[in-house]
Design an enzyme around this catalytic site. Structure first.
Site, PDB file in Angstrom:
ATOM      1  N   GLY A  30      38.514  51.754  31.549  1.00 25.34           N
ATOM      2  CA  GLY A  30      39.011  51.323  30.166  1.00 25.34           C
ATOM      3  C   GLY A  30      39.476  50.076  29.996  1.00 25.34           C
ATOM      4  O   GLY A  30      39.556  49.285  30.833  1.00 25.34           O
ATOM      5  N   GLY A  35      34.551  41.178  30.626  1.00 31.04           N
ATOM      6  CA  GLY A  35      33.759  41.557  31.995  1.00 31.04           C
ATOM      7  C   GLY A  35      33.158  42.881  31.820  1.00 31.04           C
ATOM      8  O   GLY A  35      31.804  43.031  32.189  1.00 31.04           O
ATOM      9  N   HIS A  36      33.921  43.954  31.380  1.00 32.11           N
ATOM     10  CA  HIS A  36      33.230  45.212  31.319  1.00 32.11           C
ATOM     11  C   HIS A  36      32.004  45.056  29.977  1.00 32.11           C
ATOM     12  O   HIS A  36      31.093  45.625  30.662  1.00 32.11           O
ATOM     13  CB  HIS A  36      34.016  46.147  30.434  1.00 32.11           C
ATOM     14  CG  HIS A  36      35.339  46.485  31.340  1.00 32.11           C
ATOM     15  ND1 HIS A  36      36.567  46.010  31.016  1.00 32.11           N
ATOM     16  CD2 HIS A  36      35.557  47.133  32.576  1.00 32.11           C
ATOM     17  CE1 HIS A  36      37.467  46.606  31.769  1.00 32.11           C
ATOM     18  NE2 HIS A  36      36.811  46.913  32.873  1.00 32.11           N
ATOM     19  N   LYS A 155      33.523  40.751  40.570  1.00 34.74           N
ATOM     20  CA  LYS A 155      34.701  40.387  40.826  1.00 34.74           C
ATOM     21  C   LYS A 155      35.531  41.409  41.612  1.00 34.74           C
ATOM     22  O   LYS A 155      36.434  40.865  42.610  1.00 34.74           O
ATOM     23  CB  LYS A 155      35.479  40.484  39.519  1.00 34.74           C
ATOM     24  CG  LYS A 155      36.941  40.348  39.392  1.00 34.74           C
ATOM     25  CD  LYS A 155      37.533  40.433  38.276  1.00 34.74           C
ATOM     26  CE  LYS A 155      39.124  40.496  38.502  1.00 34.74           C
ATOM     27  NZ  LYS A 155      39.556  41.764  38.431  1.00 34.74           N
ATOM     28  N   ASP A 156      35.124  42.491  41.746  1.00 36.63           N
ATOM     29  CA  ASP A 156      35.452  43.669  42.820  1.00 36.63           C
ATOM     30  C   ASP A 156      34.495  43.490  44.056  1.00 36.63           C
ATOM     31  O   ASP A 156      34.026  44.465  44.086  1.00 36.63           O
ATOM     32  CB  ASP A 156      35.773  45.006  42.112  1.00 36.63           C
ATOM     33  CG  ASP A 156      36.897  44.899  41.103  1.00 36.63           C
ATOM     34  OD1 ASP A 156      37.936  44.898  41.326  1.00 36.63           O
ATOM     35  OD2 ASP A 156      36.589  44.724  39.794  1.00 36.63           O
TER      36      ASP A 156
HETATM   37  P1  AMP Z   1      37.640  48.629  36.101  1.00 35.77           P
HETATM   38  O1  AMP Z   1      37.825  49.047  34.754  1.00 35.77           O
HETATM   39  O2  AMP Z   1      38.823  47.574  36.261  1.00 35.77           O
HETATM   40  O3  AMP Z   1      37.608  49.561  37.196  1.00 35.77           O
HETATM   41  O4  AMP Z   1      36.522  47.740  36.121  1.00 35.77           O
HETATM   42  C1  AMP Z   1      35.103  48.327  35.760  1.00 35.77           C
HETATM   43  C2  AMP Z   1      33.940  47.632  36.184  1.00 35.77           C
HETATM   44  O5  AMP Z   1      34.200  46.323  35.746  1.00 35.77           O
HETATM   45  C3  AMP Z   1      33.937  47.203  37.720  1.00 35.77           C
HETATM   46  O6  AMP Z   1      32.861  47.408  38.325  1.00 35.77           O
HETATM   47  C4  AMP Z   1      34.604  45.676  37.626  1.00 35.77           C
HETATM   48  O7  AMP Z   1      34.153  45.120  38.783  1.00 35.77           O
HETATM   49  C5  AMP Z   1      33.939  45.310  36.373  1.00 35.77           C
HETATM   50  N1  AMP Z   1      34.709  43.950  36.126  1.00 35.77           N
HETATM   51  C6  AMP Z   1      36.119  44.116  35.843  1.00 35.77           C
HETATM   52  N2  AMP Z   1      36.309  42.807  35.365  1.00 35.77           N
HETATM   53  C7  AMP Z   1      35.099  41.862  35.309  1.00 35.77           C
HETATM   54  C8  AMP Z   1      34.871  40.767  35.401  1.00 35.77           C
HETATM   55  N3  AMP Z   1      35.854  39.897  34.880  1.00 35.77           N
HETATM   56  N4  AMP Z   1      33.649  39.944  35.514  1.00 35.77           N
HETATM   57  C9  AMP Z   1      32.582  40.932  35.756  1.00 35.77           C
HETATM   58  N5  AMP Z   1      32.958  42.350  35.893  1.00 35.77           N
HETATM   59  C10 AMP Z   1      34.288  42.724  35.945  1.00 35.77           C
END
Ligand code: AMP
Length: 512
Positions: A30, A35-36, A155-156
């Site tokens: 969330g 990015g998301h 990114k991850d």
């Molecule tokens: P999170 O909500 O932080 O678990 O992220 C969910 C998904 O979004 C994960 O696959 C992350 O790698 C991706 N994500 C987060 N930040 C970025 C970004 N800046 N660029 C691309 N993907 C992202």
């Protein structure tokens, strides 16, 4: 859009929708940002139905970390998903998904443990249990949704590598799609945690990206030794003392094992604190020959110039037009209507196109479609008449762009088109935007037609047609014509083919 907090409801909804439809899953915690959103948009483009999961996974946080403070903005997230055209948001409670996070319940439930070689490095060293938590929840989500594809951000990078391994090792029937890092204009990688940073801290944090870029420049200049590259990054990072480095590592992007030297590809990853906010970023360093991307409007002389440059520099001319022609020919041969997108999409699944360099300079490359040579048959007027319809189909573009990018892995190629530098090879070493004024392009076309004995053509009308085509090409939703920000524009009005070719060769020599 449906908001489904219950596993049972989600399952029964998906069971009613699944028949022959492709399902995409975007797992998130969330607090959605661009990015998301890039993952969601890609999932929407590649699937018939998209599920976005929103769950702040307690297993990913250890006791010292910010689980309670982690940003939660469900209403805003729902609205964003709705606007994007997501079909389902799955936002379960901890109880619903059976993940509590306390030591007692963890001791009595199954967890998925990725290989220690992949979890004991990079972030894993500082976040014990984190990737077991990620692997456990992702496995659960994949089992609940059973998607055809699941989307994760580069990114991850460690998370992505671990999930790819998990899916291979556990034989899970899903394609894992990695998506490029989305950044602020300053270069800072977007993260839900960026909202903890002040403007000054955000500015300080840009040193992370700048260090990675510096490393990339040195790598491209010939430095392949891990220690030297790490030291370089550390020296850069040290110029902003407010940024406290946790680690800088260089590893194999698939196995995450430490490497002494980059043979083919290396992943440099950094984690650092700015105040109490932990930030990560990374860059993939490829050892490859340069790629030259040539884009521009119709009639600017792209294909002639591209062929000449390919010959003089010994590069493979990646004739993307021939690839679209080959698919068009196959569609027509198979008796499928050129507007039957569904049938064409399924035909694309088995298509493999090979381009083999010609032995004479003036010839285009030999084209093989699933092993059969089709170089000549794809150049008939019937194929020409249908190729733009076929090239506008999403599934065709997606598959062919993937094949083109595979050619790009080793580099040493030159390609021309309208979105080569923006979409197919956004990391090309040399990007050229070849253009000429509308008047000049009309004059060239008119001359060609005169040479073919067509004396009835009106020059002014030709210019109007070219202008109209430029507008259409620039505004179409799929692969619009656009100059990449880092492309070098060459206006060919007063230049001969020879002069343009020589300019490009000089530029190529400077990036090598
Ligand atoms: P999170 O909500 O932080 O678990 O992220 C969910 C998904 O979004 C994960 O696959 C992350 O790698 C991706 N994500 C987060 N930040 C970025 C970004 N800046 N660029 C691309 N993907 C992202």
């Amino acid at each position: 859009m449906l908001l489904l907090p219950k596993v049972k409801e989600l399952r029964s909804y998906l069971a009613s929708q699944r028949q022959g439809r492709q399902i995409g899953l975007v797992p998130t915690m969330g607090a959605l940002h661009q990015g998301h959103i890039s993952l969601i948009k890609r999932a929407i483009a590649e699937n018939d139905l998209v599920v976005v999961s929103i769950f702040v996974n307690p297993l990913q946080f250890n006791p010292q970390e910010d689980l309670q403070a982690y940003p939660r903005q469900l209403d805003r997230d729902y609205q964003q998903c709705q606007k994007l055209g997501v079909q389902v948001v799955f936002a379960p409670t901890k109880e619903e998904i059976g993940v509590n996070g306390d030591t007692e319940s963890q001791a009595t439930t199954t967890t998925v443990v990725p290989p220690v070689t992949m979890t004991s490095v990079l972030c894993g060293k500082f976040r014990p249990g984190h990737f077991t938590g990620v692997a456990t929840i992702v496995t659960k989500l994949l089992n609940i949704v059973q998607p055809d594809r699941a989307y994760f951000g580069e990114k991850d990078a460690q998370q992505l590598a671990i999930i790819r391994r998990l899916v291979t090792d556990l034989n899970l029937p899903v394609e894992i799609v990695g998506c490029p890092i989305v950044r602020e204009n300053s270069g800072l990688a977007l993260s839900s945690r960026n909202q903890y940073l002040t403007e000054v801290e955000k500015q300080q944090a840009t040193i992370i990206r700048r260090s990675l870029q510096q490393v990339e420049r040195e790598f491209k200049a010939g430095i392949k030794d891990t220690n030297t590259l790490i030291e370089l990054a550390q020296t850069q990072l040290a110029t902003v003392p407010a940024v406290k480095v946790q680690y800088v590592e260089l590893v194999d992007p698939q196995t995450l094992e430490h490497i002494e030297k980059i043979e083919q590809t290396g992943l440099m990853a950094i984690a650092a604190y700015v105040n109490s906010t932990r930030l990560i970023d990374n860059i993939l360093l490829h050892q490859r020959q340069p790629i030259v991307a040539i884009d521009g409007p119709a009639g600017a002389g792209k294909s002639t110039v591209t062929r000449q440059v390919a010959r003089k520099l010994g590069l493979l001319y990646l004739d993307t037009g021939a690839m679209y022609r080959a698919v068009t020919w196959l569609v027509m041969e198979s008796g499928i209507a050129v507007d039957d997108e569904k049938a064409i999409a399924s035909l694309m699944e088995g298509v493999k196109i090979d381009l083999v360099p010609p032995n004479a300079a003036s010839l285009p490359p030999f084209v093989y479609l699933n092993g059969q040579e089709v170089t000549q048959v794809i150049r008939t007027p019937e194929v020409t008449a249908n190729v733009s319809t076929i090239a506008a189909i999403g599934a065709v573009r997606e598959q062919l762009v993937k094949q083109q990018q595979r050619y790009g892995e080793k580099g040493g190629i030159i390609a021309e088109g309208r979105d080569i530098g923006t979409n197919v090879f956004p990391d090309a070493e040399l990007k050229i935007f070849l253009t000429a004024s509308v008047q000049e392009r009309a004059r060239r076309r008119w001359q060609d037609l005169q040479n073919q004995g067509r004396e009835d053509i009106d020059l002014e009308q030709l210019a109007r047609d070219i202008q109209k085509r430029d507008e259409q090409d620039s505004n179409r939703p799929i692969a619009p014509l656009k100059k990449a920000e880092d492309a070098i524009a060459i206006v060919t009005d007063d230049l001969s083919i020879e002069e343009v070719t020589n300019q490009i060769i000089a530029l190529y020599t400077s990036v090598r």
